[in-house]
Scaffold this active site. Structure first.
Site, PDB file in Angstrom:
ATOM      1  N   SER A 121       0.793  -1.224   0.000  1.00 15.17           N
ATOM      2  CA  SER A 121       0.000   0.000   0.000  1.00 15.17           C
ATOM      3  C   SER A 121       0.831   1.282   0.000  1.00 15.17           C
ATOM      4  O   SER A 121       1.592   1.517  -0.915  1.00 15.17           O
ATOM      5  CB  SER A 121      -0.942  -0.047   1.189  1.00 15.17           C
ATOM      6  OG  SER A 121      -1.903   0.938   1.061  1.00 15.17           O
ATOM      7  N   HIS A 122       0.735   2.061   1.063  1.00 11.03           N
ATOM      8  CA  HIS A 122       1.407   3.360   1.122  1.00 11.03           C
ATOM      9  C   HIS A 122       2.835   3.245   1.658  1.00 11.03           C
ATOM     10  O   HIS A 122       3.514   4.256   1.783  1.00 11.03           O
ATOM     11  CB  HIS A 122       0.595   4.293   2.016  1.00 11.03           C
ATOM     12  CG  HIS A 122       0.398   3.700   3.375  1.00 11.03           C
ATOM     13  ND1 HIS A 122      -0.438   2.627   3.581  1.00 11.03           N
ATOM     14  CD2 HIS A 122       0.961   3.967   4.554  1.00 11.03           C
ATOM     15  CE1 HIS A 122      -0.389   2.278   4.851  1.00 11.03           C
ATOM     16  NE2 HIS A 122       0.453   3.068   5.470  1.00 11.03           N
ATOM     17  N   ASP A 297      -2.510   6.576  -3.117  1.00 11.23           N
ATOM     18  CA  ASP A 297      -1.332   5.881  -2.592  1.00 11.23           C
ATOM     19  C   ASP A 297      -0.831   4.821  -3.576  1.00 11.23           C
ATOM     20  O   ASP A 297      -1.357   4.695  -4.689  1.00 11.23           O
ATOM     21  CB  ASP A 297      -1.624   5.280  -1.210  1.00 11.23           C
ATOM     22  CG  ASP A 297      -2.556   4.081  -1.274  1.00 11.23           C
ATOM     23  OD1 ASP A 297      -3.321   3.984  -2.240  1.00 11.23           O
ATOM     24  OD2 ASP A 297      -2.520   3.244  -0.346  1.00 11.23           O
ATOM     25  N   ASP A 299      -1.116   1.607  -4.032  1.00 16.64           N
ATOM     26  CA  ASP A 299      -2.059   0.666  -4.647  1.00 16.64           C
ATOM     27  C   ASP A 299      -3.388   1.334  -5.000  1.00 16.64           C
ATOM     28  O   ASP A 299      -4.362   0.659  -5.346  1.00 16.64           O
ATOM     29  CB  ASP A 299      -2.280  -0.555  -3.755  1.00 16.64           C
ATOM     30  CG  ASP A 299      -2.884  -0.223  -2.407  1.00 16.64           C
ATOM     31  OD1 ASP A 299      -2.672   0.912  -1.924  1.00 16.64           O
ATOM     32  OD2 ASP A 299      -3.570  -1.077  -1.820  1.00 16.64           O
ATOM     33  N   ASP A 301      -5.807   2.762  -3.408  1.00 13.33           N
ATOM     34  CA  ASP A 301      -7.068   2.692  -2.664  1.00 13.33           C
ATOM     35  C   ASP A 301      -7.262   3.903  -1.760  1.00 13.33           C
ATOM     36  O   ASP A 301      -8.377   4.203  -1.350  1.00 13.33           O
ATOM     37  CB  ASP A 301      -7.207   1.366  -1.893  1.00 13.33           C
ATOM     38  CG  ASP A 301      -6.068   1.092  -0.940  1.00 13.33           C
ATOM     39  OD1 ASP A 301      -5.073   1.851  -0.944  1.00 13.33           O
ATOM     40  OD2 ASP A 301      -6.172   0.102  -0.187  1.00 13.33           O
ATOM     41  N   ARG A 302      -6.177   4.620  -1.452  1.00 15.28           N
ATOM     42  CA  ARG A 302      -6.331   5.831  -0.637  1.00 15.28           C
ATOM     43  C   ARG A 302      -6.415   7.066  -1.525  1.00 15.28           C
ATOM     44  O   ARG A 302      -5.959   7.040  -2.671  1.00 15.28           O
ATOM     45  CB  ARG A 302      -5.128   6.022   0.274  1.00 15.28           C
ATOM     46  CG  ARG A 302      -4.958   4.928   1.274  1.00 15.28           C
ATOM     47  CD  ARG A 302      -3.826   5.270   2.215  1.00 15.28           C
ATOM     48  NE  ARG A 302      -3.739   4.236   3.238  1.00 15.28           N
ATOM     49  CZ  ARG A 302      -3.200   4.406   4.422  1.00 15.28           C
ATOM     50  NH1 ARG A 302      -2.652   5.569   4.731  1.00 15.28           N
ATOM     51  NH2 ARG A 302      -3.182   3.425   5.292  1.00 15.28           N
ATOM     52  N   LYS A 397     -11.591   0.232  -0.447  1.00 13.58           N
ATOM     53  CA  LYS A 397     -11.627   1.676  -0.612  1.00 13.58           C
ATOM     54  C   LYS A 397     -11.066   1.991  -1.988  1.00 13.58           C
ATOM     55  O   LYS A 397     -10.375   1.170  -2.585  1.00 13.58           O
ATOM     56  CB  LYS A 397     -10.880   2.369   0.507  1.00 13.58           C
ATOM     57  CG  LYS A 397      -9.440   1.949   0.711  1.00 13.58           C
ATOM     58  CD  LYS A 397      -8.903   2.633   1.967  1.00 13.58           C
ATOM     59  CE  LYS A 397      -7.457   2.320   2.232  1.00 13.58           C
ATOM     60  NZ  LYS A 397      -7.270   1.154   3.098  1.00 13.58           N
TER      61      LYS A 397
HETATM   62  C1  VG1 Z   1      -3.857   1.682   8.339  1.00 13.93           C
HETATM   63  C2  VG1 Z   1      -5.013   2.646   8.510  1.00 13.93           C
HETATM   64  C3  VG1 Z   1      -6.320   1.930   8.225  1.00 13.93           C
HETATM   65  C4  VG1 Z   1      -6.272   1.323   6.816  1.00 13.93           C
HETATM   66  C5  VG1 Z   1      -5.061   0.425   6.693  1.00 13.93           C
HETATM   67  C6  VG1 Z   1      -4.889  -0.124   5.289  1.00 13.93           C
HETATM   68  O1  VG1 Z   1      -3.973   0.632   9.270  1.00 13.93           O
HETATM   69  O2  VG1 Z   1      -5.024   3.192   9.805  1.00 13.93           O
HETATM   70  O3  VG1 Z   1      -7.369   2.851   8.355  1.00 13.93           O
HETATM   71  O4  VG1 Z   1      -7.434   0.587   6.563  1.00 13.93           O
HETATM   72  O5  VG1 Z   1      -3.880   1.150   7.017  1.00 13.93           O
HETATM   73  O6  VG1 Z   1      -4.769   0.896   4.348  1.00 13.93           O
HETATM   74  P1  VG1 Z   1      -3.151   0.603  10.638  1.00 13.93           P
HETATM   75  O7  VG1 Z   1      -3.493  -0.716  11.273  1.00 13.93           O
HETATM   76  O8  VG1 Z   1      -1.712   0.745  10.272  1.00 13.93           O
HETATM   77  O9  VG1 Z   1      -3.618   1.775  11.435  1.00 13.93           O
HETATM   78  V1  VG1 Z   1      -3.830   0.647   2.982  1.00 13.93           V
HETATM   79  O10 VG1 Z   1      -4.132   1.829   1.888  1.00 13.93           O
HETATM   80  O11 VG1 Z   1      -2.285   0.705   3.758  1.00 13.93           O
HETATM   81  O12 VG1 Z   1      -4.133  -0.906   2.484  1.00 13.93           O
HETATM   82 CO    CO Z   2      -3.408   1.464   0.008  1.00  7.82          CO
END
Ligand code: VG1
Ligand code: CO
Length: 580
Positions: A121-122, A297, A299, A301-302, A397
């Site tokens: 992801s990010h 981000d 992937d 989704d953000r 998302k």
């Molecule tokens: C974080 C965010 C959460 C989100 C998750 C995946 O998780 O707080 O809201 O759903 O990342 O997003 P955590 O457990 O680190 O707080 V993504 O775009 O990284 O798949």
């Molecule tokens: Co993501």
């Protein structure tokens, strides 16, 4: 090809977090590490979702994806999977994977029952950075806890995995179907265009014509930053080819294995170029910023939504989308089934739900909990404070969707203004929203890569503190007399209204009399040490007081949070790593 059985031993720590297994690339490339996790996943699924099934394998294109795709193809073949679908060059955004599972029909009428999404992801990518694997189910959403728990249990006892070692390397750069013969019959790898299913879905949701009118109006200007992630592939197709935005409105829209060395996280800290372009932050550029800016981000989704010199908090964004969806977005024209947010997300959405008399749900952090509500027809729009927004069009998302939702709202509000009248801006829309519903001042402090033991101690301390509210309020009074008092404190626990499953220990909450909240959580997506997240929120109903700077408005509450939790004492940190 033949099936080889390989003996292996368990690795510690293959526990899927908030969103899959995320570790350094160097961890994934240890002998059998990736294979163990993939086999443990196959073993956690029911047989019909593996043998004879069709599964998707793709991701955000980060470093090690191409190798991981070949491994998963070979293991899928050996485990009796019938077809593997791969986005061209192994690229599919997380929302596109969800769309492909739900919408795509193969040339032979097949449909997918699940997907390996290769992304962290990010988190940054590259040989010294992060890789990740996440499994999504037949509904297009992340595997529920029952499955991820099973995967984890399997990783602890795994003794063997199966792989078609002699299966030739499959070329994933060209759109084509390649067939192989195995012991149980044919096995196909279908490489397809990464964007077309997703683009088709977006066209069925939004009024592309009205967005195109907005984008082509001389009074409107637009800027999108792909942060070198997979979003770029979709941005080009949708914003430029379909909606006619100039190519120059796209920043960093060529996907790169290492995201250009950056942090593909769409927030005010990491999306530096976009932030400067929109006239925010320390830049003193003389150019007039665009009307609208957005980023996604790694992937995709953000999302982050910006106006000219204006930042929209994600918690406000989902509330504003929900408040305007029925009028501005054709997909929602017959009404919203309900709305939902994650626990730490601000209550801006709650106020909209109340005004519009909508069903409302508060779920733990992570997208998997929204899926059940959507499958049951209880929720149309949902979001998280962590720059995640989406709807029941898929079960993830969706960054590009959020941008199109905002463009739809802008197009709707400016229908009459496109011939030169003053535009209703992003800032105007948000301020108008605050005037109607009140404003939730909001900020999040992240303490990244803190010593795991220290983080656990801090959390344990906060839980213990909760046993006496009078003691808590005494401490708070001693810190600052300006804040209201804590009336309730607990560890958030969620009972899924659809399947009755219970998720415990989802974050520590301190709820104040005036609606303010402090929430403490440990991240479930980091790959090193622990990350403490502190969420701070304050509600202001008085329209004359909704225009303050949020860090200023929240500073008393921040002080209380830091001192109450003894943040510096436990972590040794005098300041957070990132503030969003
Ligand atoms: C974080 C965010 C959460 C989100 C998750 C995946 O998780 O707080 O809201 O759903 O990342 O997003 P955590 O457990 O680190 O707080 V993504 O775009 O990284 O798949
Ligand atoms: Co993501």
């Amino acid at each position: 090809f033949h099936v080889t059985r390989v003996e292996t031993k368990p690795y510690e720590g293959q526990k899927p977090g908030t969103s899959g297994l995320r570790k350094k690339v160097k961890v994934f490339t240890q002998p059998h590490y990736t294979e163990n996790f993939v086999q443990s996943t196959f073993n956690a699924l029911s047989t019909d979702k593996v043998r004879g099934a069709t599964i998707v394998v793709s991701g955000d294109g980060r470093y090690f994806s191409k190798d991981a795709i070949q491994i998963i193809i070979k293991m899928a073949a050996a485990n009796g999977v019938r077809r593997v679908w791969v986005g061209q060059n192994g690229l599919l955004s997380t929302p596109a994977v969800s769309a492909v599972i739900r919408e795509r029909v193969g040339h032979d009428g097949s449909r997918a029952t699940g997907a390996f999404i290769l992304t962290a992801s990010h988190n940054p990518g590259g040989p010294n950075e992060d890789f990740g694997i996440k499994y999504n189910m037949e509904n297009g959403g992340p595997a529920p806890e029952a499955i991820t728990d099973k995967i984890y249990e399997n990783t602890k006892t795994i003794k063997e995995y199966f792989i078609a070692e002699d299966l030739p390397h499959v070329d994933i750069s060209a759109i084509d179907v390649t067939s192989f013969g195995g012991p149980e019959g044919p096995f196909d790898v279908d490489v397809f265009d990464s964007a077309s299913d997703y683009v088709k879905l977006m066209k069925s949701i939004f009024d592309f014509q009205s967005i195109q009118k907005l984008l082509s109006s001389p009074s409107f200007s637009f800027c999108f930053d792909g942060l070198h992630g997979v979003a770029g592939a979709y941005a080009k197709r949708i914003f430029v080819e379909e909606l006619g935005a100039p190519e120059s409105s796209l920043l960093n829209c060529t996907p790169k294995e290492d995201f250009g060395g950056g942090h593909p996280d769409p927030n005010l800290t990491y999306a530096k170029e976009l932030v400067a372009c929109m006239g925010l932050g320390k830049s003193n550029s003389q150019d007039e910023p665009p009307e609208f800016g957005a980023a996604a981000d790694g992937d995709a989704d953000r999302n982050m939504i910006l106006g000219k010199r204006f930042f929209v908090t994600p918690s406000d964004s989902v509330a504003i989308i929900a408040a305007n969806a029925v009028e501005a977005i054709p997909y929602f024209s017959s009404g919203l089934k309900g709305v939902a947010r994650s626990m730490p997300t601000s209550a801006a959405l709650d106020v909209v739900a109340k005004h519009l008399n909508l069903k409302f749900f508060e779920v733990p952090t992570g997208w998997k909990f929204f899926g059940n509500l959507m499958d049951a027809g209880l929720c149309s729009v949902c979001g998280e404070e962590s720059f995640g927004t989406g709807s029941d069009h898929i079960r993830e998302k969706d960054g590009i969707w959020a941008v199109l939702a905002w463009l739809s709202i802008l197009a709707h509000k400016n229908k009459e203004n496109l011939d030169g009248k003053k535009l209703v801006s992003v800032g105007d829309i948000v301020r108008q929203h605050w005037a109607t519903y009140g404003r939730h001042y909001y900020t999040r402090y992240d303490y990244e890569n803190v010593d795991s033991g220290a983080a656990k101690e801090l959390m344990a301390y906060l839980i213990k503190l909760q046993s006496s509210l009078s003691e808590v309020n005494k401490i708070i009074k001693g810190i600052c007399s300006d804040v209201s008092k804590v009336v309730h404190a607990d560890e958030f626990e969620y009972k899924d209204p659809v399947d009755g499953s219970i998720s415990k220990h989802q974050g520590i909450r301190y709820l104040f009399e005036d609606g303010s909240r402090l929430v403490f959580r440990l991240s479930g997506t980091g790959s090193e040490g622990a990350t403490i997240r502190l969420y701070i929120e304050q509600y202001e109903k008085d329209p004359s007081k909704t225009g303050k700077d949020s860090q200023e408005a929240l500073s008393p509450l921040v002080e209380v949070a830091l001192k109450l939790s003894k943040m510096e004492e436990f972590t040794g940190r005098s300041a957070p790593t990132v503030i969003t």
